[in-house]
Design a protein around this motif. Sequence first.
Motif, PDB file in Angstrom:
ATOM      1  N   GLU A 109       0.684  -1.213  -0.051  1.00 19.66           N
ATOM      2  CA  GLU A 109      -0.019  -0.374   0.589  1.00 19.66           C
ATOM      3  C   GLU A 109       0.743   1.263  -0.084  1.00 19.66           C
ATOM      4  O   GLU A 109       0.407   2.380  -0.996  1.00 19.66           O
ATOM      5  N   ARG A 110       1.445   1.331   1.167  1.00 26.56           N
ATOM      6  CA  ARG A 110       2.758   2.664   0.972  1.00 26.56           C
ATOM      7  C   ARG A 110       2.729   3.253  -0.738  1.00 26.56           C
ATOM      8  O   ARG A 110       2.872   4.013  -0.938  1.00 26.56           O
ATOM      9  N   LEU A 111       3.634   1.861  -1.259  1.00 26.72           N
ATOM     10  CA  LEU A 111       4.354   2.679  -2.619  1.00 26.72           C
ATOM     11  C   LEU A 111       3.275   2.694  -3.944  1.00 26.72           C
ATOM     12  O   LEU A 111       2.629   3.198  -4.640  1.00 26.72           O
ATOM     13  N   ALA A 112       2.138   1.877  -3.877  1.00 29.65           N
ATOM     14  CA  ALA A 112       0.954   1.577  -4.296  1.00 29.65           C
ATOM     15  C   ALA A 112       0.120   3.122  -4.049  1.00 29.65           C
ATOM     16  O   ALA A 112      -0.436   3.774  -5.394  1.00 29.65           O
ATOM     17  N   ILE A 113      -0.316   3.849  -3.366  1.00 28.23           N
ATOM     18  CA  ILE A 113      -0.875   4.594  -3.135  1.00 28.23           C
ATOM     19  C   ILE A 113       0.122   6.241  -3.755  1.00 28.23           C
ATOM     20  O   ILE A 113      -0.756   7.101  -4.082  1.00 28.23           O
ATOM     21  N   VAL A 114       1.061   5.911  -3.459  1.00 26.46           N
ATOM     22  CA  VAL A 114       2.309   6.961  -4.120  1.00 26.46           C
ATOM     23  C   VAL A 114       2.103   6.894  -5.947  1.00 26.46           C
ATOM     24  O   VAL A 114       2.106   7.778  -6.730  1.00 26.46           O
ATOM     25  N   VAL A 115       2.134   5.450  -5.993  1.00 27.28           N
ATOM     26  CA  VAL A 115       2.337   5.332  -7.376  1.00 27.28           C
ATOM     27  C   VAL A 115       0.930   5.427  -8.608  1.00 27.28           C
ATOM     28  O   VAL A 115       1.026   6.468  -9.600  1.00 27.28           O
ATOM     29  N   VAL A 116       0.044   4.870  -7.746  1.00 22.22           N
ATOM     30  CA  VAL A 116      -1.335   4.554  -8.571  1.00 22.22           C
ATOM     31  C   VAL A 116      -2.475   5.671  -8.223  1.00 22.22           C
ATOM     32  O   VAL A 116      -3.509   5.828  -8.553  1.00 22.22           O
ATOM     33  N   GLY A 117      -2.205   6.071  -6.682  1.00 20.18           N
ATOM     34  CA  GLY A 117      -3.655   6.734  -5.635  1.00 20.18           C
ATOM     35  C   GLY A 117      -4.782   5.898  -5.201  1.00 20.18           C
ATOM     36  O   GLY A 117      -5.296   4.618  -6.068  1.00 20.18           O
ATOM     37  N   ARG A 118      -4.950   6.319  -4.657  1.00 30.20           N
ATOM     38  CA  ARG A 118      -6.293   6.174  -3.239  1.00 30.20           C
ATOM     39  C   ARG A 118      -7.143   5.833  -4.618  1.00 30.20           C
ATOM     40  O   ARG A 118      -7.941   3.717  -3.968  1.00 30.20           O
ATOM     41  N   ARG A 119      -7.600   6.192  -5.191  1.00 22.29           N
ATOM     42  CA  ARG A 119      -8.768   6.003  -5.979  1.00 22.29           C
ATOM     43  C   ARG A 119      -8.141   4.569  -6.557  1.00 22.29           C
ATOM     44  O   ARG A 119      -9.576   3.958  -6.603  1.00 22.29           O
ATOM     45  N   ASN A 120      -7.601   4.311  -7.437  1.00 20.80           N
ATOM     46  CA  ASN A 120      -7.443   2.796  -8.082  1.00 20.80           C
ATOM     47  C   ASN A 120      -6.901   2.335  -6.903  1.00 20.80           C
ATOM     48  O   ASN A 120      -7.473   1.071  -7.355  1.00 20.80           O
ATOM     49  N   LEU A 121      -6.178   2.545  -6.110  1.00 23.81           N
ATOM     50  CA  LEU A 121      -6.742   0.960  -5.325  1.00 23.81           C
ATOM     51  C   LEU A 121      -8.047   0.594  -4.699  1.00 23.81           C
ATOM     52  O   LEU A 121      -8.471  -0.874  -4.381  1.00 23.81           O
ATOM     53  N   ASP A 122      -9.393   2.016  -4.380  1.00 26.01           N
ATOM     54  CA  ASP A 122     -10.737   1.221  -3.956  1.00 26.01           C
ATOM     55  C   ASP A 122     -11.153   1.244  -5.663  1.00 26.01           C
ATOM     56  O   ASP A 122     -11.916  -0.347  -5.468  1.00 26.01           O
ATOM     57  N   LEU A 123      -9.695   0.703  -6.494  1.00 21.51           N
ATOM     58  CA  LEU A 123     -11.077   0.619  -8.106  1.00 21.51           C
ATOM     59  C   LEU A 123     -10.454  -1.122  -7.534  1.00 21.51           C
ATOM     60  O   LEU A 123     -11.276  -2.123  -8.309  1.00 21.51           O
ATOM     61  N   PHE A 124      -9.606  -1.311  -7.711  1.00 19.71           N
ATOM     62  CA  PHE A 124      -8.661  -2.194  -7.933  1.00 19.71           C
ATOM     63  C   PHE A 124      -9.388  -3.539  -6.830  1.00 19.71           C
ATOM     64  O   PHE A 124     -10.189  -5.018  -6.554  1.00 19.71           O
ATOM     65  N   ARG A 125      -9.576  -2.868  -5.511  1.00 22.40           N
ATOM     66  CA  ARG A 125     -10.850  -3.716  -4.455  1.00 22.40           C
ATOM     67  C   ARG A 125     -11.816  -3.767  -5.265  1.00 22.40           C
ATOM     68  O   ARG A 125     -13.018  -4.732  -4.759  1.00 22.40           O
ATOM     69  N   LEU A 126     -13.190  -2.778  -5.844  1.00 21.72           N
ATOM     70  CA  LEU A 126     -14.195  -3.250  -6.531  1.00 21.72           C
ATOM     71  C   LEU A 126     -13.828  -4.516  -8.126  1.00 21.72           C
ATOM     72  O   LEU A 126     -14.652  -5.096  -7.474  1.00 21.72           O
ATOM     73  N   SER A 127     -13.002  -4.285  -8.229  1.00 23.24           N
ATOM     74  CA  SER A 127     -12.179  -5.237  -8.989  1.00 23.24           C
ATOM     75  C   SER A 127     -12.406  -6.522  -8.845  1.00 23.24           C
ATOM     76  O   SER A 127     -13.321  -8.000  -9.438  1.00 23.24           O
ATOM     77  N   VAL A 128     -11.697  -6.561  -7.336  1.00 18.47           N
ATOM     78  CA  VAL A 128     -11.911  -8.072  -6.564  1.00 18.47           C
ATOM     79  C   VAL A 128     -13.427  -8.437  -6.311  1.00 18.47           C
ATOM     80  O   VAL A 128     -13.640  -9.500  -6.726  1.00 18.47           O
ATOM     81  N   LEU A 129     -13.815  -7.152  -5.974  1.00 18.14           N
ATOM     82  CA  LEU A 129     -15.087  -7.999  -5.931  1.00 18.14           C
ATOM     83  C   LEU A 129     -16.393  -8.295  -7.048  1.00 18.14           C
ATOM     84  O   LEU A 129     -17.107  -9.716  -7.077  1.00 18.14           O
ATOM     85  N   ILE A 130     -15.741  -7.714  -7.929  1.00 18.22           N
ATOM     86  CA  ILE A 130     -16.781  -8.131  -9.287  1.00 18.22           C
ATOM     87  C   ILE A 130     -16.063  -9.657  -9.794  1.00 18.22           C
ATOM     88  O   ILE A 130     -17.105 -10.526  -9.949  1.00 18.22           O
TER      89      ILE A 130
END
Length: 708
Positions: free
Chosen positions: A571-592
């Motif tokens: 998460e530490r690096l992912a937030i910087v590189v892709v942004g919080r919004r895209n981490l949330d989008l990944f979580r949504l993609s996992v659920l789908i």
Amino acid sequence: MFDARSNTPMFGSVRPKKVNDMRFTFNRPFFIIPLALLFLFNALGGDMSIGEVWAAKSSSGLTSVGLDSTGSPSPLKSLSAATFTLPQELGIIQESAEVPNSGRTVIHIQDAHCNYAAQKSIAEILNYLTTEYGIYAVNCEGAAEGYDLSPLTAIPEKDIREKTADFFVKEGVVSAAEYYAVNNPQKVNLWGVEDPDLYLKNLKVYRDSLAQKAEVDKYIKSIEYILNNLKRHIYSDELLEFDKYYTGYKESKIAFKEYILYLINMAHKRMIDIKSFANIYLLSQTLADEDKINFKRANNEKDEVVDKLKNLLSRNELEELMVMVGKLKTERISQADFYAYLMKKAKYVKLDISGYSELQKYIIYISLYSAIDRTKVTKEIDALEDRIKTSLYENDTQRELGVLSKNLVITKNIFNISLTGDDYIYYKEHRETFAVASYLFFIDKKAPLYKISATLDKNIDSLDEYRDSMDQFYQISLERDKAFIKNIKFTDHDRPNAIIITGGFHTENLRELFKNENVSYVSIMPKFKIEKGYESPYMKRLTGQRTALENVINTAIPAILNLAVVNILSERLAIVVVGRRNLDLFRLSVLIVAALMRKEPFLLKISKDSYIGKEKLDEDKIITFAKAEGADSPVTATPLAPAAGIGQASAAIKVLENGSLVFELTAPQAAQPAQALIETAEPSAGIIDKGPGLIGKLVDKNGNVITS
């Protein structure tokens, strides 16, 4: 996950032709340093009897080994770089060093980023290392500090969790280490070794280079066109032929076997003694012996010897023989070791094998092959190339043109992020000869002699500036190695050990750094087989292109940023590189995807009141996700009415603002609730009121319900 390995060929993990299989390819693994196609191991085609490179058996998906086990792994073997072994089907030990008085050992696994077959192989290696040696400290490039595995570990059903994680491995979003940890959380601790600032600098250099890519390609092609024209006038026929093979091999258009046979043949023609190139000489012997062996008959003779031994051995010895035969079939023992064992048993029971001529020839063939030091073949190829070229040059003009031609091939790889460590060293030592002025001086002097039109773009000098900028990529890559050493985590065993996974470009530099830090090491090159037509998603991920699933979701969501290649669960690096919004989008993609793996359609509603910057939707957007029969990827149906979501897993996006994507997930009353972690950008936000119908409600840091 930056890397800097190249698609320049290397004799890596190859296996000799087996007597029980007449279909073999001697695939030449080649390293690609895309930003981190740095070691994009690949397998090149072409029938090559001496071996199938990178491993071989492909399965339908990655498999886990016991998520539900508890407790730390108990090591069965004591780890020592001097005695470490690896099952043949998993990979090869490229190099190892037991540093005197060292108290620590590192297992370094070379990664082919985003390549599905490579990730499968690495996951299997991790399972072996954690199970057999109890190494639970797994350090990863492309990540910083700890990991949050909850987006995937929250899926309660083991098989659905595996299938969902496997889907994202295929998409290039989840790495082998993340996949293995998600399915075996009790066996490993993942740790990111990146310095985030250096990682971002590396990424920026690459992303910035894309702006000049078309211009750079144009300049290189224009120089290449003129040099090729000059070669037709200046080179001899043999030099032209050599240049064709050299360039084709460097650009991965010519397979390893074809190229090595050409070099050996040229060495004989030019009276160059290949015995001075010990490993190439052994390789030439194995290739020559291949043509003299009847492999089918050798296999039959092997079976006859085994059958005779069955009648001559004791019960315990017979069981041992059957175990060894089983290991050979499953490639858990090398052929050389098996046949050494077989001959030892035959001698022990005084079984005469003199009548098995094909088997004897095969055993000699295997012995020669086993004596090859595969780590030295590439350097020997480079040296043999230089000897052959030197013998072919008739004058200084040819020699000068040869240097310019070689430099242009390397320049091309610099911009393609596909440079080997050896080529980078050559570039650093001869940097001045890479200047555009060197090409212009030669072209201006020679082109008029042959009435060749040689008009180049007036701004072609910009190529030097762009090349210097790209050099930063490699310099930063080497700086990141120092951060890896500084940040690596070890187990707390009596003799600490660790696993580190990086791209291949880092390999040689890391070895030196390990020695300097008094750390013993083993460097592993995974084996894997590239299926015909397979395209790694690496470059797409690196340049920010979306997966098919992300494209579908984003059709109704403006202004969502793209994912970049980074360990998404770090998460530490992912937030910087892709942004919080895209981490949330990944979580949504996992659920789908998890819903689709359960064979449930998934209904996604994007409220028209969702706010993205200054943009608003004209109406609610409703998208139904379903899995097509036999398809690996989700597909969508046309927008449906909200009522169509009854009885299906569904989610509603409520807010998109301040860098966060806020959504709520609902499910059919009869369905088992998924333990989905859904969160806002607020660090202290959490989940409340889980129930059979409502999986979770979002709350802010004060406990106020955000969605109902």
